[in-house]
Write a protein that holds these residues in place. Sequence first.
Motif, PDB file in Angstrom:
ATOM      1  N   GLN A 124       0.824  -1.203   0.000  1.00  0.00           N
ATOM      2  CA  GLN A 124       0.000   0.000   0.000  1.00  0.00           C
ATOM      3  C   GLN A 124       0.861   1.256   0.000  1.00  0.00           C
ATOM      4  O   GLN A 124       1.979   1.242   0.516  1.00  0.00           O
ATOM      5  N   ALA A 125       0.330   2.304  -0.608  1.00  0.00           N
ATOM      6  CA  ALA A 125       1.058   3.578  -0.634  1.00  0.00           C
ATOM      7  C   ALA A 125       0.045   4.721  -0.568  1.00  0.00           C
ATOM      8  O   ALA A 125      -1.002   4.654  -1.208  1.00  0.00           O
TER       9      ALA A 125
ATOM     10  N   TYR B 217      -5.067   5.659   0.837  1.00  0.00           N
ATOM     11  CA  TYR B 217      -4.048   4.756   0.278  1.00  0.00           C
ATOM     12  C   TYR B 217      -4.526   4.032  -0.978  1.00  0.00           C
ATOM     13  O   TYR B 217      -5.716   3.785  -1.136  1.00  0.00           O
ATOM     14  N   THR B 218      -3.579   3.676  -1.826  1.00  0.00           N
ATOM     15  CA  THR B 218      -3.831   2.690  -2.875  1.00  0.00           C
ATOM     16  C   THR B 218      -3.296   1.345  -2.384  1.00  0.00           C
ATOM     17  O   THR B 218      -2.163   1.266  -1.893  1.00  0.00           O
ATOM     18  N   PHE B 219      -4.151   0.330  -2.486  1.00  0.00           N
ATOM     19  CA  PHE B 219      -3.786  -1.027  -2.041  1.00  0.00           C
ATOM     20  C   PHE B 219      -3.671  -1.910  -3.263  1.00  0.00           C
ATOM     21  O   PHE B 219      -4.529  -1.861  -4.147  1.00  0.00           O
TER      22      PHE B 219
ATOM     23  N   ALA C   6      -2.925  -8.872 -10.407  1.00  0.00           N
ATOM     24  CA  ALA C   6      -2.992  -7.817  -9.390  1.00  0.00           C
ATOM     25  C   ALA C   6      -4.410  -7.299  -9.258  1.00  0.00           C
ATOM     26  O   ALA C   6      -5.127  -7.137 -10.254  1.00  0.00           O
ATOM     27  N   ALA C   7      -4.806  -7.041  -8.011  1.00  0.00           N
ATOM     28  CA  ALA C   7      -6.096  -6.399  -7.741  1.00  0.00           C
ATOM     29  C   ALA C   7      -5.820  -5.078  -7.024  1.00  0.00           C
ATOM     30  O   ALA C   7      -4.963  -5.024  -6.135  1.00  0.00           O
ATOM     31  N   ILE C   8      -6.527  -4.039  -7.433  1.00  0.00           N
ATOM     32  CA  ILE C   8      -6.243  -2.704  -6.889  1.00  0.00           C
ATOM     33  C   ILE C   8      -7.522  -2.081  -6.328  1.00  0.00           C
ATOM     34  O   ILE C   8      -8.565  -2.096  -6.977  1.00  0.00           O
ATOM     35  N   LEU C   9      -7.403  -1.518  -5.126  1.00  0.00           N
ATOM     36  CA  LEU C   9      -8.472  -0.672  -4.574  1.00  0.00           C
ATOM     37  C   LEU C   9      -7.796   0.568  -4.024  1.00  0.00           C
ATOM     38  O   LEU C   9      -6.631   0.524  -3.605  1.00  0.00           O
ATOM     39  N   SER C  10      -8.530   1.682  -4.015  1.00  0.00           N
ATOM     40  CA  SER C  10      -7.872   2.902  -3.545  1.00  0.00           C
ATOM     41  C   SER C  10      -8.840   3.815  -2.819  1.00  0.00           C
ATOM     42  O   SER C  10     -10.011   3.916  -3.190  1.00  0.00           O
ATOM     43  N   THR C  11      -8.353   4.460  -1.779  1.00  0.00           N
ATOM     44  CA  THR C  11      -9.139   5.518  -1.137  1.00  0.00           C
ATOM     45  C   THR C  11      -8.569   6.886  -1.504  1.00  0.00           C
ATOM     46  O   THR C  11      -9.008   7.901  -0.988  1.00  0.00           O
TER      47      THR C  11
END
Length: 389
Positions: free
Chosen positions: A22-23, A49-51, A113-118
């Motif tokens: 995460q970043a 964060y982006t996960f 890859a799977a991506i979720l982001s706030t």
Amino acid sequence: MINDVLKLFNQTFGANATICSQAPGRLEILGNHTDYNEGFVLSTAVDCYTFIAIKEIPGDTCKVISPEIEKEIRTFSLNQIADHAESQDWLNYIKGTVKEFQKRGMQVPAFEAAILSTVPLSAGMSSSASLEIALLQRLHEVLDLEKDINEMARIGQGCENNFIGANTGLMDQFSSLAGQKDSFVLSEYRNLTVKAVPVPKNISLVVFNSGVKHDLSQEYNERRLQCEESVKILKQFYPDIQSLRDINLQQLEAQIINFPEEVYRRALHVVGENDRVHKALNCLEQKDVEGFAELLFDSHKSSIDNFENSCQELDFLVNIAQSSSLCYGARISGGGFGGISIHLVESHRAEDYQQFVQSTFKNHYGFTPDSFICQSAQGAYSEKLVELV
Ligand code: GLA
């Protein structure tokens, strides 16, 4: 969110990810367009964060899902990544980051890859840098590379400069990597050094999105060229300088007659911003929040008058801040030409202020601007799932 992205990975690819990384997004506090002029920036990683959950797979086809942007799985071949992005596409940030590794002679394995982001997208909080950093951390681990923060930041920047075509500096990647809870990140871009500076107590940053989309690949690049032009002019009088970072306000003012008017104002903004970062550090040391916040207003004024990277909607937001007793100071944050403004407020008044600004803006523009109350947060890190259990 970590659990959500792992679940998404499992549902999409029918197996468990081997790692989640995460970043965070970032906010620029002071030091606008100083990074590519080897100057100083005060910024912060924020608590969104982006996960990314990842698993290496055989073959050469990468598969990526980012359901908040697109429902379908996207694929690309590791052996067929072009040299430059051919169209606007979120997958470019993945391809461009992988390409930077390949250019350094590294054999990146295929992955799912799977991506979720706030991190709000296209809002000026560097969702793209947070994606690059989340991915490249993981690739560092897969390739067993030493985690050197400068090199990691350069890989993210390389994706933006070489693949996307935006000649951005290193501030977004640096802030996402080096953030610390309750601290601003003070960074300088000649020797690439970084230091944590405590945020005044009980302060929150309220972000408002002007709703004006900013495209950093056009005007941004033009501004950058104008900064380079100003260095050429100044070198005639100060041969030892390498960048605008080496010039102070008096030295610049002394050469005003040798400049085209517009180029002078661009240089004045950058030199002024470096100066404001140093003044801000003094204010923070003396716990002078009002003095610090006044520098944010000065910075915004310079964006309007000198760098011309603001817009009416951002000016409207900063005007509200100036007339409200709830806000200490406000300014544009990031590249500009749209995007966001940041507002420094006492934490317990943040929600009242947010509602007040949103309704005032809506009365004028007919829509409610997206807004986030942010705190300074921990920079990027990556944890092996086995350690999370
Ligand atoms: C964008 C760029 C950064 C920096 C800011 C302006 O966010 O990506 O490198 O130049 O604009 O300060």
